[in-house]
Scaffold this active site. Sequence first.
Site, PDB file in Angstrom:
ATOM      1  N   GLU A 102       0.838  -1.219   0.000  1.00 47.61           N
ATOM      2  CA  GLU A 102       0.000   0.000   0.000  1.00 47.61           C
ATOM      3  C   GLU A 102       0.869   1.264   0.000  1.00 47.61           C
ATOM      4  O   GLU A 102       0.740   2.108   0.890  1.00 47.61           O
ATOM      5  CB  GLU A 102      -0.883   0.018   1.261  1.00 47.61           C
ATOM      6  CG  GLU A 102      -1.764  -1.193   1.448  1.00 47.61           C
ATOM      7  CD  GLU A 102      -2.404  -1.255   2.849  1.00 47.61           C
ATOM      8  OE1 GLU A 102      -2.010  -0.480   3.739  1.00 47.61           O
ATOM      9  OE2 GLU A 102      -3.307  -2.083   3.028  1.00 47.61           O
ATOM     10  N   ARG A 117       2.918  19.937   6.114  1.00 42.92           N
ATOM     11  CA  ARG A 117       3.968  19.061   6.663  1.00 42.92           C
ATOM     12  C   ARG A 117       5.045  19.794   7.468  1.00 42.92           C
ATOM     13  O   ARG A 117       5.412  19.330   8.546  1.00 42.92           O
ATOM     14  CB  ARG A 117       4.595  18.202   5.557  1.00 42.92           C
ATOM     15  CG  ARG A 117       3.567  17.286   4.859  1.00 42.92           C
ATOM     16  CD  ARG A 117       4.222  16.302   3.896  1.00 42.92           C
ATOM     17  NE  ARG A 117       4.993  15.321   4.624  1.00 42.92           N
ATOM     18  CZ  ARG A 117       6.294  15.340   4.760  1.00 42.92           C
ATOM     19  NH1 ARG A 117       7.028  16.264   4.167  1.00 42.92           N
ATOM     20  NH2 ARG A 117       6.891  14.419   5.463  1.00 42.92           N
ATOM     21  N   CYS A 121      -1.790  33.712  10.379  1.00 38.26           N
ATOM     22  CA  CYS A 121      -1.502  34.289  11.695  1.00 38.26           C
ATOM     23  C   CYS A 121      -1.138  33.191  12.695  1.00 38.26           C
ATOM     24  O   CYS A 121      -1.885  32.901  13.629  1.00 38.26           O
ATOM     25  CB  CYS A 121      -2.711  35.074  12.176  1.00 38.26           C
ATOM     26  SG  CYS A 121      -3.230  36.246  10.936  1.00 38.26           S
TER      27      CYS A 121
HETATM   28  C1  LIG Z   1      -1.014   6.009   5.338  1.00 35.18           C
HETATM   29  C2  LIG Z   1      -1.135   4.572   5.056  1.00 35.18           C
HETATM   30  C3  LIG Z   1      -0.468   4.006   3.959  1.00 35.18           C
HETATM   31  C4  LIG Z   1       0.470   4.780   3.077  1.00 35.18           C
HETATM   32  O1  LIG Z   1       1.617   5.192   3.739  1.00 35.18           O
HETATM   33  P1  LIG Z   1       2.822   5.831   2.895  1.00 35.18           P
HETATM   34  O2  LIG Z   1       3.807   6.179   3.932  1.00 35.18           O
HETATM   35  O3  LIG Z   1       2.286   7.016   2.195  1.00 35.18           O
HETATM   36  O4  LIG Z   1       3.310   4.793   1.948  1.00 35.18           O
HETATM   37  C5  LIG Z   1      -0.672   2.671   3.700  1.00 35.18           C
HETATM   38  N1  LIG Z   1      -1.493   1.917   4.483  1.00 35.18           N
HETATM   39  C6  LIG Z   1      -2.140   2.426   5.533  1.00 35.18           C
HETATM   40  C7  LIG Z   1      -3.017   1.550   6.346  1.00 35.18           C
HETATM   41  C8  LIG Z   1      -1.982   3.757   5.869  1.00 35.18           C
HETATM   42  O5  LIG Z   1      -2.609   4.256   6.932  1.00 35.18           O
END
Ligand SMILES: *Cc1c(COP(=O)(O)O)cnc(C)c1O
Length: 393
Positions: free
Chosen positions: A250, A289, A320
């Site tokens: 992911e 960020r 502000c």
């Molecule tokens: C945020 C998140 C990701 C992605 O994380 P990256 O650091 O952008 O690769 C993948 N899986 C889950 C469950 C997340 O919460």
Amino acid sequence: MATYGSPLYVYSRAEIEKNWHTFNDAFSNHPHLVCFAVKANSNLAVLNVLAKIGSGFDVVSRGELERVLAAGGQANRCVFSGVAKATDEIEYALEVGIRCFNVESSSELDRIESIANRLNAQAPISIRVNPDVDAKTHPYISTGLKENKFGVDINDAISLYEKANNSKYLDVQGLDCHIGSQITDVSPFLDALGKVLELIEELKTKGIEIAHLDLGGGIGIKYDNEQTIDVNAYIVSVLEKVGDLEIILEPGRAIVGNAGIFVTQVEFLKQNSEHSFAIIDGAMNDLLRPAFYSAYHQVLPVNENSNGTQANWDLVGPICETGDFLAKNRKLSLSEGDYLAIMSAGAYGFTMSSNYNSRPRVAEVIVSGDQHSLVRERETIQDLFNKEHLMND
Ligand SMILES: *Cc1c(COP(=O)(O)O)cnc(C)c1O
């Protein structure tokens, strides 16, 4: 900038595609699915670029799932993560037929089961286990420690799997873990992998078969000169350990982070005896960020300016808040009116932006070859309050 105005996000289609292919190609013929984590960048055109090359998606809300479908993505390539899936989100995900729910607690498993029962469906599930490894990243983006709210304690996972396996409304598909974000060393990933593979073996002895292992995202990118993970080498070392198990990843940041910049213009230069401030038209509401995680982004001039004022500039926005900065102490030669590129802003940039200080959210553009397209219009002031109402008296 003449066409689209400032500030502005600009993404590179070629870079997004290249980054996704780096993940996908590393698997070769091994069964796998690379699910882009939508929360990193959920612009429809970005999702569409990824859907067209066969990406799956990791979503954390109904809104993200609807975006993926609107962008041409396939429901059966979506996994649904997140600690608090609401009833309507679960119903919707079941109706459209997602690939898998990543379940984060016993209560959530019960909720999914009862909804599946009511809809006379079978819900595909993975349990998200918390392997208790230290991802050595910023505490706000570390998720795999016992003290974090995410996932199920690895020692409690077996009883949840037994419960799920005994339900005719739940279909045990996989096992999931995600230990954090912006991780720049492979060892926490391999530690977590070792722990979840042991759990999969233990489940097997209890007659519970796991068909896929979802290792989450979290692969760090270069914001500065840091060393980070070689994606290909990481996947190769995963494949050495997992046999025939299908692997889901992911990645979010690693696909879009370095594929985007945030462009901002210098409004005023203001120097006192201590500090040189470049006041820019972009702010923490546009790119959170730096203010939120003290994150570092490189800053490059869009056009070299040899006539500017050389100094170590703090780039501060119009909001502000003292925390409203995008960069500190950067050696640049600046004049009022210059454009600056805040680099590596393609992930958690626009998606974390807000309307704080009643600032309309900025436009987004994708560059593809020598073409450029506006993929989100700049919001208008009217957009900011058109859902608000005065009281009657
Ligand atoms: C945020 C998140 C990701 C992605 O994380 P990256 O650091 O952008 O690769 C993948 N899986 C889950 C469950 C997340 O919460």
